[in-house]
Scaffold this motif. Structure first.
Motif, PDB file in Angstrom:
ATOM      1  N   VAL B 109      24.778 -47.481   9.105  1.00 33.11           N
ATOM      2  CA  VAL B 109      26.135 -47.751   9.545  1.00 33.11           C
ATOM      3  C   VAL B 109      26.707 -48.930   8.741  1.00 33.11           C
ATOM      4  O   VAL B 109      25.958 -49.769   8.241  1.00 33.11           O
ATOM      5  N   ALA B 112      27.849 -52.345  12.518  1.00 35.63           N
ATOM      6  CA  ALA B 112      27.098 -51.906  13.685  1.00 35.63           C
ATOM      7  C   ALA B 112      27.851 -52.211  14.969  1.00 35.63           C
ATOM      8  O   ALA B 112      27.610 -51.584  15.999  1.00 35.63           O
ATOM      9  N   ASP B 121      35.463 -46.494  13.748  1.00 38.45           N
ATOM     10  CA  ASP B 121      34.120 -45.957  13.545  1.00 38.45           C
ATOM     11  C   ASP B 121      34.171 -44.756  12.617  1.00 38.45           C
ATOM     12  O   ASP B 121      33.385 -44.639  11.676  1.00 38.45           O
ATOM     13  N   ALA B 125      32.486 -44.567   8.946  1.00 40.84           N
ATOM     14  CA  ALA B 125      31.461 -43.552   8.697  1.00 40.84           C
ATOM     15  C   ALA B 125      31.794 -42.729   7.466  1.00 40.84           C
ATOM     16  O   ALA B 125      30.918 -42.288   6.737  1.00 40.84           O
ATOM     17  N   GLY B 130      26.883 -48.513   3.583  1.00 40.19           N
ATOM     18  CA  GLY B 130      26.101 -48.949   4.735  1.00 40.19           C
ATOM     19  C   GLY B 130      25.743 -50.411   4.661  1.00 40.19           C
ATOM     20  O   GLY B 130      25.893 -51.077   3.629  1.00 40.19           O
ATOM     21  N   ARG B 176      23.985 -44.124  10.702  1.00 40.87           N
ATOM     22  CA  ARG B 176      25.401 -43.938  10.426  1.00 40.87           C
ATOM     23  C   ARG B 176      25.986 -42.854  11.326  1.00 40.87           C
ATOM     24  O   ARG B 176      27.126 -42.957  11.780  1.00 40.87           O
ATOM     25  N   ARG B 179      25.437 -42.340  16.432  1.00 42.37           N
ATOM     26  CA  ARG B 179      25.128 -43.750  16.639  1.00 42.37           C
ATOM     27  C   ARG B 179      24.654 -44.045  18.043  1.00 42.37           C
ATOM     28  O   ARG B 179      23.823 -44.921  18.261  1.00 42.37           O
TER      29      ARG B 179
END
Lengths: 640, 518
Positions: B109, B112, B121, B125, B130, B176, B179
């Motif tokens: 992710v 986080a 989000d 994504a 990441g 990722r 979640r």
């Protein structure tokens, strides 16, 4: 036995004796791996490799002749090393191996040359030569190995090659079936050989010839008997002897050069080689020898009787092979000097039988693959060379003086009369009778094919002689049929003495005088041949005619196939069905039930995996309590 | 007041641990000072270099057999062998972790803390790279593992345990995709892990109490003191056994032995797949390394007491792993149960309690680590628009779509099933052989029977991949980037090589199979 078997290390040129196996093996690999790319020149490579092997064989032969101790071995590498079992990839070149090498490569070379012509129009010619080379390599390994495992590898190798070549025209159901039949029946024999090798290892701890032969004398008599009988089982399987003879005539479905090389001259004599090679074992037990002699005598008569009733030219020759190998078994079973006689007959037979098979192939070549001798006749005028060479082979096989069969079969008949007791009459009589019968059926074959009126099918107007590439090998083999026996009789016997022991001169006397036996056998031969001439000089009916019970039985292979079907096949099928039923209901049921139990258990257990941390923690706590309790319980001795 | 005397440290022997520890600190600094876009390559190279450097130091230390830092750390054969194994496997895991070509931005992710399912989000994504904190976290975990297998007293061991567990808890939460599943897994892992640590601590306390009662010169928790106490004691062994039981529970939790395995499927499924692979390979090595040292060095004298109990645990573990694998429908859960069952097979090797047992267990750990990394490597590749397609029904007909990867996966599954010519066969053969020699035939019988059960789920996957028609929902296989391809190839090649010529590694393990202080 006070006589110990020892082999010297191969040195100098003889150290490269492995080339004999390697050359055809490499050639086979090239032919089979290159595929179509080798189609144009592949057959010549196949011929050349066997030719090279023959030249090498001759060279090694002369090298060996000049040695003091005429047995050398060469260990190339360790083949198997497991626990106490150590098997070398080792080769042994001694007089016995040498004559086989010359036979295999010499006759093999001629047949390879012939096959170039015979297979000229076959699209699979390259593949054919690949398999053929594979066979030669395996056969050479068989006779050159210095231990039973090497022999076994070669033994299985020739089995595979034989299977591949019998079924070479795999689109023909009969050829495919014949291949399977040969393979299956050989497995029975091979199992015997394998178990015999296991026994050797279990009791002697080695499969080296030297160790086995030196140690066999000290074994219990029952062990020797078992080992010998199992070796004999292996030999009968490979050599088409009673009770495993049925596959050999069917094997004629393969191309004719295959029949000539594998199923007449070389592979089928491997059983004789096996017994001759194992002579120190067989000589230990008279019962064993009697069994071998009985197998030989029975088979030789069977082969003659069935051969007399068959109409397929190759099958007649096949049954005559069965019968001639019967003579060889008779010889190796008699033991002593007769071992060498059997080997000499084997060599001479290699020549004249290969000659006749190739002759038969030549006839078929000119007659559009017709094989029924009822539809031949009068071919002598059209195929002069084939006629003459086949005629020489015919005179050789019936044992007519001065052709080679006379010099090699006659001594076996005499040796059969040399037994001490009444069995001399039994076996000698069988051998004599066989000689007469052989003359009858071979003359029938020869006359029906080459003489008498034409009985050809309508589509043939002018049969032609084969091309030179086929006739030249015929001529060479024809010459061999004339002189081979006379040339080999004495020198080869002496040559083989170090391996097989000398001719026990003066130990036994035949129950009839030597001259008497010779006269009798020649008389019977002439009678048999004359009778056949009288019966068949005017041809015969185009179809099988109704006949008496003996002929009917002979036509059906003396009911041996029917016997096999009733005793082995039917119960075998029944057993298979029963096992399938048991497997479906019993084993599968058990397995399925277990699987269902596991699956069901898994499904139930899965529900414990709820995904809630609290229940996970609970299960860990339970586990922890149990583990601690178990520790303390063990300490308290509750489980001790 | 006496001076506190500092113990001497053998820095060369400790170098692998220190290098990794230093590199992870350096990684934290990289996070602080480098711009976001540059971090990923720098972190990846730094981590790989650190692992290679540590591995070089392990190799240079290969002949060391010593105890350093007073009695806290033992650098001996098994420690070095297992450190080497952890480093090699961690290196391969880093390749999987560093992969960014398969999925945009990698498997982790980007932020986080962003609420799951919110527009931010979705944006992160899709677009952002990441988190690169995973590298220092991984290196922290690896350095903890290196310390764990070398720890020579219970306190150091506990610290090492926490040092490698805490980063793992975090890493599990960083997937990722999916979640919530990932965070749930991390939380479960953390809660249950803390719970298990408590058992371990309590066990340590009891053992300390035992040594105080048994020894003449006071107590201690270093393994030699415990060993002497176990050997000489006439004192009550209830403290000892209760303590050992609780310690064992803490360790059995880490190796995922039944009934302490309950976290495994959930965590393996939820964690980002490269991290799952890392845990399955490296954590297993480290945890077994610790267990081996505790049982072989400290409590060897009590072997008659713990052998039957741990034997039952081993049988239960194999059985639970194998039986539950049968009905799994998710490839990651299936591999999790397979990992549970493999923990059982490893316990069989451990319980041989002989030199062969030690060497075969170590061999098994290495062989299994390579295979399991290859397996999870393939799992990262089989994906659709929503990420990895882990449901087994989606794998139907994969052999038709991508024969190469289906073939590789088949090979790895056959290795798990213990088919000859794979490392799965040689390693099972080694541990079962050691157990037979040690007279533990009931464990071998259970092992063989459960292997049979376990072959079913593996072969079911093989059958699905090759014999089913590919359906609409059969996902495609992404072409791996160089990193995953390298990891996959190393894993499969090692599985093959260790199956065909296992002797060199077996000899190496055998040469290393001697703890100091035995």
């Amino acid at each position: 036995m006070e006589h110990t078997v020892e082999y010297a290390q191969a040195t100098g040129l003889l150290g490269s004796v492995w080339l004999l196996v390697a050359v055809p093996a490499v050639s086979a690999a090239i032919l089979l791996l290159l595929g179509r790319r080798a189609d144009r020149w592949g057959h010549w490579l196949g011929v050349a490799s066997v030719g090279v092997a023959f030249v090498l064989g001759l060279t090694y032969f002369f090298q060996l002749r000049d040695l003091e101790n005429r047995s050398v071995e060469r260990s190339l590498w360790e083949f198997i090393a497991v626990g106490n079992l150590h098997v070398d990839f080792g080769l042994l070149f001694d007089p016995l191996a040498a004559v086989f090498v010359l036979l295999i490569t010499g006759v093999g070379f001629l047949i390879h040359v012939y096959a170039v012509g015979y297979m000229a129009h076959d699209p699979g010619r390259r593949r054919f030569f690949g398999f053929f080379n594979l066979f030669v390599a395996a056969m050479l390994l068989l006779v050159l190995g210095n231990n039973y495992v090497m022999l076994y590898v070669g033994w299985e190798g020739v089995g595979v090659a034989s299977y591949l070549l019998i079924s070479f025209w795999q689109n023909r159901p009969s050829a495919a079936t014949a291949g399977k039949k040969a393979f299956l029946m050989n497995r029975v024999g091979d199992a015997g050989l394998a178990i015999a090798i296991f026994i050797m290892f279990a009791t002697l701890g080695s499969t080296q010839y030297a160790d086995v032969f030196n140690g066999a004398g000290a074994l219990a008599s029952g062990t020797v008997l078992a080992m010998g009988l199992l070796l004999l089982l292996g030999a009968t399987g490979k050599s088409g002897q009673f009770p495993l003879q049925a596959w050999l005539p069917d094997a004629m479905e393969g191309p004719t050069p295959v029949s000539a090389l594998i199923h007449a001259a070389t592979m089928v004599t491997a059983g004789v080689y096996l017994i001759a090679r194992s002579n120190p074992i067989f000589s230990l037990d008279p019962t064993l020898q009697t069994v071998v002699v009985s197998v030989g005598a029975l088979t030789l008569l069977m082969g003659c009787i069935i051969g007399a009733a068959k109409d397929d030219i190759k099958r007649v020759l096949a049954w005559s092979t069965v019968s001639q190998i019967g003579y060889m078994f008779l010889g190796v079973g008699l033991g002593g000097g007769a071992y060498a006689l059997a080997i000499i007959h084997l060599l001479a037979h290699g020549f004249f039988k290969a000659n006749m098979f190739l002759g038969a192939g030549s006839v078929m070549h000119g007659m559009k693959d017709q094989v029924n001798i009822r539809r031949f006749g009068g071919l002598a005028k059209h195929m002069r060379i084939t006629w003459i060479t086949f005629g020489l082979g015919w005179l050789a096989i019936i044992g007519m003086w001065p052709f080679s069969g006379y010099f090699t079969k006659e001594p076996i008949i005499v040796a059969a009369f040399e037994r001490d007791d009444w069995t001399a009459w039994l076996y000698g009589g069988a051998a004599l009778l066989g000689a007469g019968l052989t003359a009858f059926y071979m003359t029938r074959l020869f006359v029906l094919t080459f003489h008498g009126p034409k009985r050809w099918t309508e589509d043939i107007d002018h049969p032609h002689e084969s091309p030179p590439i086929m006739t030249i090998p015929l001529i060479l083999l024809g010459l061999g049929s004339v002189v081979a026996g006379w040339l080999m009789a004495t020198p080869v016997a002496d040559w083989l003495t170090p391996v097989l022991g000398g001719h026990g001169e003066g130990e036994h006397h035949p129950v009839l005088s030597h001259t008497m036996i010779t006269v009798l056998s020649l008389t019977l031969t002439v009678l048999g041949a004359g009778l056949a001439w009288l019966l068949f000089r005017n041809g015969t009916a185009l179809e099988e005619q109704p006949a008496g019970p003996l002929v009917r039985a002979a036509r059906r292979n003396l009911y041996t196939d029917a016997f096999n079907e009733a005793v082995f096949e039917k119960p075998g099928i029944f057993l298979t069905r029963a096992l399938v039923f048991l497997d479906n209901r019993g084993v599968d049921g058990l397995v399925n039930a277990l699987a269902a139990a596991v699956g069901g258990g898994s499904g139930r257990l899965r529900r414990l995996q709820t995904g809630f941390v609290r229940s996970y923690a609970m299960s860990m706590l339970t586990g922890a309590v149990l583990v601690v309790a178990a520790f303390l319980a063990v300490q308290a001795g509750w489980f001790a | 007041m006496t001076d506190l005397k500092l113990p001497t440290l053998d820095y060369a022997a400790l170098a692998p641990i220190l290098i990794l520890f230093g590199a992870s600190l350096l990684g934290v600094l990289v996070e602080a000072f480098l711009p976001r876009a540059r971090r990923h390559p720098v972190q990846l190279v730094l981590s790989l270099l650190a692992v290679v450097a540590a591995l070089v130091m392990v190799v240079l230390n290969a002949d060391n057999r010593l105890v350093t830092a007073a009695t806290a750390i033992a650098i001996d054969g098994p420690a070095l062998f297992l450190q080497g194994a952890i480093l090699v496997l961690a290196g391969i895991s880093l390749l999987l972790i560093g992969e960014r070509a398969v999925q945009r931005g990698g498997a982790f992710v980007a932020h986080a803390a962003v609420t799951v399912g919110s527009p931010e989000d979705a944006r992160q994504a899709e677009k952002e790279g990441g988190l690169t904190e995973v590298y220092p976290l991984t290196l922290f975990a690896v350095s903890g593992m290196l310390l764990f297998v070398a720890a020579n007293d219970l306190l150091t061991m506990f610290i090492a345990l926490e040092a490698f567990s805490l980063p793992l808890y975090l890493l599990c939460a960083l997937a990722r995709r999916r979640r919530l599943l990932s965070q749930e897994a991390a939380l479960k892992y953390f809660l249950l892990g803390s719970y298990a640590s408590a058992f371990f601590l309590f066990g340590m306390a009891l053992v300390y109490g035992f040594t105080v009662g048994a020894g003449d010169q006071g107590g201690g928790v270093d393994f030699l003191t415990i060993r002497d106490a176990v050997g000489n004691s006439s004192a009550s062994s209830i403290l000892l056994l209760a303590g050992l039981a609780l310690l064992a529970i803490g360790l059995l939790f880490k190796i995922a032995a039944a009934p302490f395995h309950v976290w495994t499927p959930d965590v393996y499924q939820g964690a980002p797949t490269p991290i799952t692979g890392f845990m399955a390979a490296c954590t297993k090595v480290a945890a077994f390394g610790g267990l081996l040292r505790v049982l072989y060095v400290a409590f060897f004298g009590a072997s008659w007491d713990f052998k039957p109990v741990l034997g039952v645990v081993a049988v239960l573990t194999m059985l639970v792993g194998a039986v539950l694998a049968v009905t799994q429908t998710d490839i990651k859960r299936l591999l999790a149960y397979s990992s549970v069952a493999n923990a059982g097979y490893l316990l069989v090797g451990v319980l041989a309690l002989s030199r062969d047992g030690l060497s075969s267990t170590m061999f098994y750990l290495v062989a299994y680590g390579f295979s399991v990394l290859a397996a999870f490597g393939v799992v990262t590749l089989v994906r659709d628009a929503d990420g990895e397609a882990t449901h087994l029904s989606r794998w139907a007909g994969l052999g038709r779509r991508s024969p190469l990867y289906a073939g590789l996966f088949t090979f790895v599954l056959l290795a798990f099933a213990g088919i000859p010519l794979t490392s799965g066969f040689t390693s099972k053969f080694a541990v079962f052989g050691a157990a037979l020699d040690a007279g533990q035939s009931y464990l071998v019988i259970a092992g063989v029977l459960t292997s049979m059960i376990l072959a079913f789920p593996y072969l079911r996957v093989v059958v699905m991949m090759w014999l089913s028609e590919p359906g609409e929902s059969t996902p495609s296989v992404s072409l791996p980037g160089g990193l995953t391809a390298a990891a996959l190839m190393i894993g499969v090649a090692a599985t093959l090589v260790l199956g065909v010529v296992p002797t060199p590694l077996l000899d190496l393990a055998n040469g290393a199979a001697e703890f100091v202080g035995r």
